[in-house]
Scaffold this motif. Structure first.
Motif, short mmCIF file in Angstrom:
data_model
loop_
_atom_site.label_atom_id
_atom_site.label_comp_id
_atom_site.label_asym_id
_atom_site.label_seq_id
_atom_site.Cartn_x
_atom_site.Cartn_y
_atom_site.Cartn_z
N ASP A 99 -6.05 -4.37 0.75
CA ASP A 99 -7.03 -4.36 1.85
C ASP A 99 -7.77 -5.70 1.93
O ASP A 99 -8.17 -6.13 3.00
N ILE A 152 -0.38 -1.41 7.58
CA ILE A 152 -1.34 -1.05 8.64
C ILE A 152 -2.67 -0.80 7.94
O ILE A 152 -2.86 0.23 7.30
N ASP A 153 -3.57 -1.75 8.07
CA ASP A 153 -4.93 -1.54 7.56
C ASP A 153 -5.74 -0.99 8.72
O ASP A 153 -5.74 -1.57 9.82
N GLY A 154 -6.42 0.13 8.47
CA GLY A 154 -7.09 0.81 9.57
C GLY A 154 -6.16 1.87 10.16
O GLY A 154 -6.06 2.03 11.38
N THR A 155 -5.50 2.60 9.28
CA THR A 155 -4.54 3.62 9.75
C THR A 155 -5.22 4.67 10.62
O THR A 155 -4.61 5.21 11.55
N ARG A 168 -19.19 -0.12 11.69
CA ARG A 168 -18.10 0.45 10.91
C ARG A 168 -16.89 0.45 11.85
O ARG A 168 -16.73 1.34 12.68
N GLY A 182 -13.48 0.01 10.93
CA GLY A 182 -12.33 0.79 10.51
C GLY A 182 -11.18 0.06 9.85
O GLY A 182 -10.18 0.69 9.55
N ALA A 183 -11.31 -1.23 9.60
CA ALA A 183 -10.24 -1.94 8.86
C ALA A 183 -10.89 -3.06 8.05
O ALA A 183 -11.44 -4.01 8.63
N ALA A 184 -10.80 -2.95 6.73
CA ALA A 184 -11.49 -3.90 5.86
C ALA A 184 -11.01 -5.34 6.09
O ALA A 184 -11.82 -6.28 6.11
N GLU A 244 -18.20 -3.41 0.85
CA GLU A 244 -17.56 -2.10 0.68
C GLU A 244 -17.21 -1.91 -0.80
O GLU A 244 -17.21 -2.87 -1.58
N GLU A 278 0.82 -1.22 0.00
CA GLU A 278 0.00 0.00 0.00
C GLU A 278 0.85 1.26 0.00
O GLU A 278 0.49 2.26 -0.61
N ASP A 297 -0.69 -4.90 3.15
CA ASP A 297 -1.18 -3.66 3.79
C ASP A 297 -0.51 -3.61 5.16
O ASP A 297 -0.89 -4.34 6.08
N TYR A 308 -12.37 7.42 1.31
CA TYR A 308 -11.82 8.67 1.83
C TYR A 308 -12.32 9.91 1.09
O TYR A 308 -12.21 11.02 1.60
N PHE A 351 -16.22 3.08 4.67
CA PHE A 351 -16.39 4.25 3.79
C PHE A 351 -15.05 4.60 3.17
O PHE A 351 -14.01 4.47 3.80
C1 IPD Z 1 -8.96 1.51 4.88
C2 IPD Z 1 -9.68 0.64 5.90
C3 IPD Z 1 -11.13 1.07 6.04
C4 IPD Z 1 -11.85 1.06 4.73
C5 IPD Z 1 -11.12 1.91 3.72
C6 IPD Z 1 -9.69 1.43 3.57
P1 IPD Z 1 -6.35 1.92 5.23
O1 IPD Z 1 -7.64 1.07 4.71
O2 IPD Z 1 -9.62 -0.70 5.52
O3 IPD Z 1 -11.84 0.21 6.90
O4 IPD Z 1 -13.15 1.55 4.93
O5 IPD Z 1 -11.81 1.79 2.49
O6 IPD Z 1 -9.03 2.25 2.63
O7 IPD Z 1 -6.35 3.18 4.44
O8 IPD Z 1 -6.56 2.16 6.69
O9 IPD Z 1 -5.19 1.01 4.94
#
Ligand code: IPD
Length: 263
Positions: free
Chosen positions: A215, A86-89, A187, A189-191, A208, A68, A84, A163, A161
């Motif tokens: 992700d 850190i997923d859920g940054t 929701r 925060g990390a897919a 999503e 990523e 990824d 960005y 959601f």
């Molecule tokens: C995000 C997360 C989030 C999802 C966003 C992703 P990131 O990844 O997975 O839950 O809703 O669509 O972009 O940016 O934290 O690696």
């Protein structure tokens, strides 16, 4: 061979998770923005990715790598890694639980192995294609199985959601139209973690749009290997642009509900 790739994915996810969690405790965060003013990257996203890439260069020097945060290595082995770090940054930035390190290896048949590590809970989710999905914690390892839910009205649905403001407004409008058709919405925060939660039966559905390939690769395999059905909203294969993963008996009804909410 695939078990060896799974072990590498798992080990590197644990290492990178420890590195980022320790960094988060010891040093102030330096954050930058990417695609929009709320799409964040920290020095720990970059350090975790650099660690994983460095270790892959040692362990699997002929594999391709895409990360990523910009890693892009061309390979010759037919195996490629999607990272990824850190997923859920946003969770990470705010010191909320539930961010993860997600690592998958793909070959010419698709995603071969995946590992998702959630440092805040100490959980490690893994799967090898065709061999099931597993959750390892300090209490041991158990096989994952998605929920056996059949009724959308009592289904717990996770989503996320994007960005970009216009996309977020569209996504929220759709949710407002469907929230009366399901038990509730999460929701988190990390897919990658949402996908593992469907695999573990902790939610019944996740959908999503607009993800990155990093992700979803590991989590989508883990969910499928736990018996979930995965696809896009219209009968095609799941893809970063559009993914729905659900307990099998809920998939069709959820896809129809999403499409109806968009109409
Ligand atoms: C995000 C997360 C989030 C999802 C966003 C992703 P990131 O990844 O997975 O839950 O809703 O669509 O972009 O940016 O934290 O690696």
């Amino acid at each position: 061979m695939l078990n060896e790739l799974r072990d590498i994915a798992a080990r590197l996810a644990l290492e990178a998770g420890a590195l980022a969690a320790q960094g988060r405790r010891d040093q102030p965060i330096v954050a930058d923005t990417k695609s929009t003013g709320t799409d964040m990257v920290t020095q720990f996203d970059r350090a975790a990715e650099a660690h994983i890439v460095g270790r892959l260069h040692e362990l699997r020097p002929h594999d391709a790598i895409v990360g990523e945060e910009g890693a892009a290595t061309v390979g010759t082995s037919g195996v490629g890694w999607l990272i990824d770090p850190i997923d859920g940054t946003t969770n990470f930035l705010y010191d909320l639980p539930g961010w993860a390190v997600s690592i998958a290896a793909v070959d010419h048949h698709g995603t071969a192995v995946g590992a998702v590590h959630v440092p805040s809970s100490g959980e490690l989710f893994t799967a090898v294609r065709g061999e099931g999905a597993f959750l390892t914690t300090d209490r041991g390892t158990l096989r994952l199985r998605c929920s056996d839910g059949t009724n959308l009205a009592t289904a717990l649905v996770a989503t996320g959601f994007g960005y970009a403001p216009e996309r977020r407004v569209r996504q929220a409008t759709r949710l407002a139209r469907m929230i009366g058709d399901v038990r509730d919405i999460r929701r988190l925060g990390a897919a990658s973690v949402d996908l593992c939660h469907v695999a573990a039966g902790r939610v019944d559905v996740y959908f999503e749009e607009g993800l990155g390939p990093w992700d979803l690769a590991a989590g989508e395999l883990i969910a499928r290997e736990a018996g979930c059905r995965s696809g896009d909203f219209r009968g095609g294969a799941a893809r970063p642009d559009e993914i729905l993963v659900a307990a099998p008996a809920l998939f069709e009804a959820m896809a129809a509900t999403i499409l109806a909410a968009d109409a």
